[in-house]
Design a protein around this motif. Sequence first.
Motif, PDB file in Angstrom:
ATOM      1  N   ARG A 248       0.792  -1.293   0.022  1.00 58.35           N
ATOM      2  CA  ARG A 248      -0.078   0.177   0.084  1.00 58.35           C
ATOM      3  C   ARG A 248       1.170   1.300   0.079  1.00 58.35           C
ATOM      4  NH1 ARG A 248      -5.366  -0.862   0.756  1.00 58.35           N
ATOM      5  NH2 ARG A 248      -6.017  -2.652   2.183  1.00 58.35           N
ATOM      6  N   ASN A 249       1.933   1.404   0.771  1.00 54.64           N
ATOM      7  CA  ASN A 249       2.606   2.401   0.939  1.00 54.64           C
ATOM      8  C   ASN A 249       3.993   2.106   1.930  1.00 54.64           C
ATOM      9  OD1 ASN A 249       3.796   4.883   1.798  1.00 54.64           O
ATOM     10  ND2 ASN A 249       1.826   5.889   2.048  1.00 54.64           N
ATOM     11  N   THR A 250       5.127   1.904   0.949  1.00 53.56           N
ATOM     12  CA  THR A 250       6.382   1.486   1.881  1.00 53.56           C
ATOM     13  C   THR A 250       6.921   2.474   2.699  1.00 53.56           C
ATOM     14  OG1 THR A 250       6.937  -0.154  -0.001  1.00 53.56           O
ATOM     15  CG2 THR A 250       8.609   0.384   1.393  1.00 53.56           C
ATOM     16  N   PRO A 251       7.011   3.837   2.217  1.00 52.36           N
ATOM     17  CA  PRO A 251       7.346   4.763   3.219  1.00 52.36           C
ATOM     18  C   PRO A 251       6.724   4.841   4.451  1.00 52.36           C
ATOM     19  CG  PRO A 251       7.550   5.809   0.901  1.00 52.36           C
ATOM     20  CD  PRO A 251       6.689   4.237   0.853  1.00 52.36           C
ATOM     21  N   ALA A 252       5.276   4.932   4.389  1.00 50.35           N
ATOM     22  CA  ALA A 252       4.380   4.823   5.665  1.00 50.35           C
ATOM     23  C   ALA A 252       4.884   3.576   6.519  1.00 50.35           C
ATOM     24  CB  ALA A 252       3.038   4.768   5.225  1.00 50.35           C
ATOM     25  N   PHE A 253       5.166   2.398   5.899  1.00 55.67           N
ATOM     26  CA  PHE A 253       5.461   1.389   6.616  1.00 55.67           C
ATOM     27  C   PHE A 253       6.816   1.724   7.442  1.00 55.67           C
ATOM     28  CE2 PHE A 253       8.528  -2.530   6.562  1.00 55.67           C
ATOM     29  CZ  PHE A 253       7.656  -3.343   7.355  1.00 55.67           C
ATOM     30  N   PHE A 254       7.716   2.254   6.752  1.00 52.51           N
ATOM     31  CA  PHE A 254       8.958   2.521   7.456  1.00 52.51           C
ATOM     32  C   PHE A 254       8.822   3.852   8.623  1.00 52.51           C
ATOM     33  CE2 PHE A 254      11.029   0.350   4.096  1.00 52.51           C
ATOM     34  CZ  PHE A 254      11.724  -0.614   4.767  1.00 52.51           C
ATOM     35  N   ALA A 255       7.907   4.644   8.268  1.00 52.60           N
ATOM     36  CA  ALA A 255       7.754   5.988   9.041  1.00 52.60           C
ATOM     37  C   ALA A 255       7.171   5.510  10.591  1.00 52.60           C
ATOM     38  CB  ALA A 255       6.631   6.709   8.434  1.00 52.60           C
ATOM     39  N   GLU A 256       6.190   4.154  10.393  1.00 50.89           N
ATOM     40  CA  GLU A 256       5.766   3.740  11.445  1.00 50.89           C
ATOM     41  C   GLU A 256       6.542   3.120  12.328  1.00 50.89           C
ATOM     42  OE1 GLU A 256       2.423   0.151  12.192  1.00 50.89           O
ATOM     43  OE2 GLU A 256       1.772   1.565  10.327  1.00 50.89           O
ATOM     44  N   ARG A 257       7.570   2.434  11.978  1.00 49.48           N
ATOM     45  CA  ARG A 257       8.617   1.570  12.410  1.00 49.48           C
ATOM     46  C   ARG A 257       9.421   2.499  13.021  1.00 49.48           C
ATOM     47  NH1 ARG A 257       8.506  -4.057  11.162  1.00 49.48           N
ATOM     48  NH2 ARG A 257      10.404  -4.470  12.456  1.00 49.48           N
ATOM     49  N   LEU A 258       9.812   3.575  12.319  1.00 51.07           N
ATOM     50  CA  LEU A 258      10.795   4.842  13.093  1.00 51.07           C
ATOM     51  C   LEU A 258      10.055   5.448  14.281  1.00 51.07           C
ATOM     52  CD1 LEU A 258      12.195   6.805   9.888  1.00 51.07           C
ATOM     53  CD2 LEU A 258      13.342   5.332  11.795  1.00 51.07           C
ATOM     54  N   HIS A 259       8.704   5.600  14.219  1.00 55.73           N
ATOM     55  CA  HIS A 259       7.975   6.081  15.231  1.00 55.73           C
ATOM     56  C   HIS A 259       7.743   5.168  16.454  1.00 55.73           C
ATOM     57  CE1 HIS A 259       5.100   8.865  16.993  1.00 55.73           C
ATOM     58  NE2 HIS A 259       4.329   7.992  17.061  1.00 55.73           N
ATOM     59  N   LYS A 260       7.938   3.997  16.412  1.00 55.41           N
ATOM     60  CA  LYS A 260       7.888   3.042  17.213  1.00 55.41           C
ATOM     61  C   LYS A 260       9.301   3.110  17.873  1.00 55.41           C
ATOM     62  CE  LYS A 260       4.565  -0.730  16.779  1.00 55.41           C
ATOM     63  NZ  LYS A 260       4.340  -1.479  15.444  1.00 55.41           N
ATOM     64  N   ALA A 261      10.397   3.149  17.032  1.00 51.45           N
ATOM     65  CA  ALA A 261      11.804   3.107  17.625  1.00 51.45           C
ATOM     66  C   ALA A 261      11.897   4.215  18.564  1.00 51.45           C
ATOM     67  CB  ALA A 261      12.578   3.132  16.320  1.00 51.45           C
ATOM     68  N   VAL A 262      11.410   5.491  18.434  1.00 46.24           N
ATOM     69  CA  VAL A 262      11.848   6.590  19.178  1.00 46.24           C
ATOM     70  C   VAL A 262      10.892   6.960  20.413  1.00 46.24           C
ATOM     71  CG1 VAL A 262      13.333   7.693  17.517  1.00 46.24           C
ATOM     72  CG2 VAL A 262      10.985   7.989  17.420  1.00 46.24           C
ATOM     73  N   LYS A 263       9.549   6.381  20.029  1.00 44.70           N
ATOM     74  CA  LYS A 263       8.295   6.685  20.911  1.00 44.70           C
ATOM     75  C   LYS A 263       8.551   5.869  22.387  1.00 44.70           C
ATOM     76  CE  LYS A 263       4.198   5.157  20.551  1.00 44.70           C
ATOM     77  NZ  LYS A 263       3.047   4.460  19.774  1.00 44.70           N
ATOM     78  N   GLY A 264       8.156   6.752  23.203  1.00 40.31           N
ATOM     79  CA  GLY A 264       8.278   6.277  24.637  1.00 40.31           C
ATOM     80  C   GLY A 264       9.339   6.059  25.325  1.00 40.31           C
ATOM     81  N   ALA A 265       9.630   5.391  26.366  1.00 42.74           N
ATOM     82  CA  ALA A 265      10.601   5.161  27.282  1.00 42.74           C
ATOM     83  C   ALA A 265      11.874   4.370  26.466  1.00 42.74           C
ATOM     84  CB  ALA A 265      10.439   4.476  28.566  1.00 42.74           C
ATOM     85  N   GLY A 266      12.980   5.068  26.188  1.00 51.22           N
ATOM     86  CA  GLY A 266      14.241   4.478  25.621  1.00 51.22           C
ATOM     87  C   GLY A 266      14.102   4.251  24.307  1.00 51.22           C
ATOM     88  N   THR A 267      15.109   4.708  23.392  1.00 50.35           N
ATOM     89  CA  THR A 267      15.032   4.809  22.004  1.00 50.35           C
ATOM     90  C   THR A 267      15.711   3.372  21.704  1.00 50.35           C
ATOM     91  OG1 THR A 267      15.403   7.004  22.288  1.00 50.35           O
ATOM     92  CG2 THR A 267      15.975   5.774  19.918  1.00 50.35           C
ATOM     93  N   ASP A 268      15.022   2.505  20.469  1.00 49.51           N
ATOM     94  CA  ASP A 268      15.646   1.485  19.807  1.00 49.51           C
ATOM     95  C   ASP A 268      16.558   1.775  18.654  1.00 49.51           C
ATOM     96  OD1 ASP A 268      16.060  -0.805  18.113  1.00 49.51           O
ATOM     97  OD2 ASP A 268      13.901  -1.255  17.751  1.00 49.51           O
TER      98      ASP A 268
END
Length: 323
Positions: A248-268
């Motif tokens: 559907r949208n490859t950049p959106a897929f990566f944006a979501e993963r990046l968002h998860k990586a920096v959101k919340g406590a601790g950065t992945d």
Amino acid sequence: MASVWVSTKGTVKDFPGFSAGRDAEALRKAIKGLGTDEDSVINILTQRSSAQKQLIVKEYQSACGKDLKDDLKGDLSGNFEQLMVALIMPPAYFDAKVLKKAMKGTGTTESILIEILASRTSNQIKEIGNAYCTVYGKSLGDDISSETSGDFRKALLFLANGRRDDSSKVDEQLAKKDAEVLYNAGEKKWGTDEDKFIDILCLRNFGQLRLTFDAYKSMYKKDIEESIESEISGNLEDLLLAIVKCARNTPAFFAERLHKAVKGAGTDELTLTRIMVSRSEMDLLDIRAEYKKLAGYSLYSAIQSDTSGDYQTALLKLCGGED
């Protein structure tokens, strides 16, 4: 030959007035001596295309008689070191290394196998497979076979063998037919015929899949994602949903993963490094736009608030700007 790893939507482009000799010499000076001139290292390695960096690596080797990678590892540390080393690896070799690491030791990091194999084109996957074989002396498929099982393994092997159609041909009739096959294999029957899902989602090109998802929605009043979620579970479910997202949208897929990586406590940081490096010449501009839509603030500001030091400086350079 045009590289399958470069597109106009990347933030990193060929550096104008490039000289491999000059850059190799500047890196030698930056690394040698007491303490490292990190800014020079960052400016060169984040602002040259991958093709240019391969020339710098060669030039460095012949001028210094040493491997640039070894010198960076000897001089830098932590996330910053990992980022700089990743930046001088050819993309297929970087992906191969990430895949190997995801399968090493006890337990497999399935999410990383899913991220890479769901999002890369067949041509990219063929190059990754060649790099994997060159470095590890084993085929990617053999390692996937021994580290995963069941339908999840079957789907990963379809992808790892680069069997997806990479063309842009689409066919309305086929989309309707595939939509019906998917419905009959899932919603319509007792139990699920996973093979049909795997065949269609792992072999059709992304344009064709988008048509199929539209047909599915109009024929059965349901999103394909809903059906996958209710009919399939575990790693296979995660993989098929990732494929749907990428189609559907490859950049959106990566944006979501990046968002998860920096959101919340601790950065992945591993995820942050991996995606920023692997998409910097592909579609990072599009990922930035999708990130802003998703998060309500820019990727640049997320990196600013979640990282620090030289690692932060280098990531911001790769990111290429504020949105």
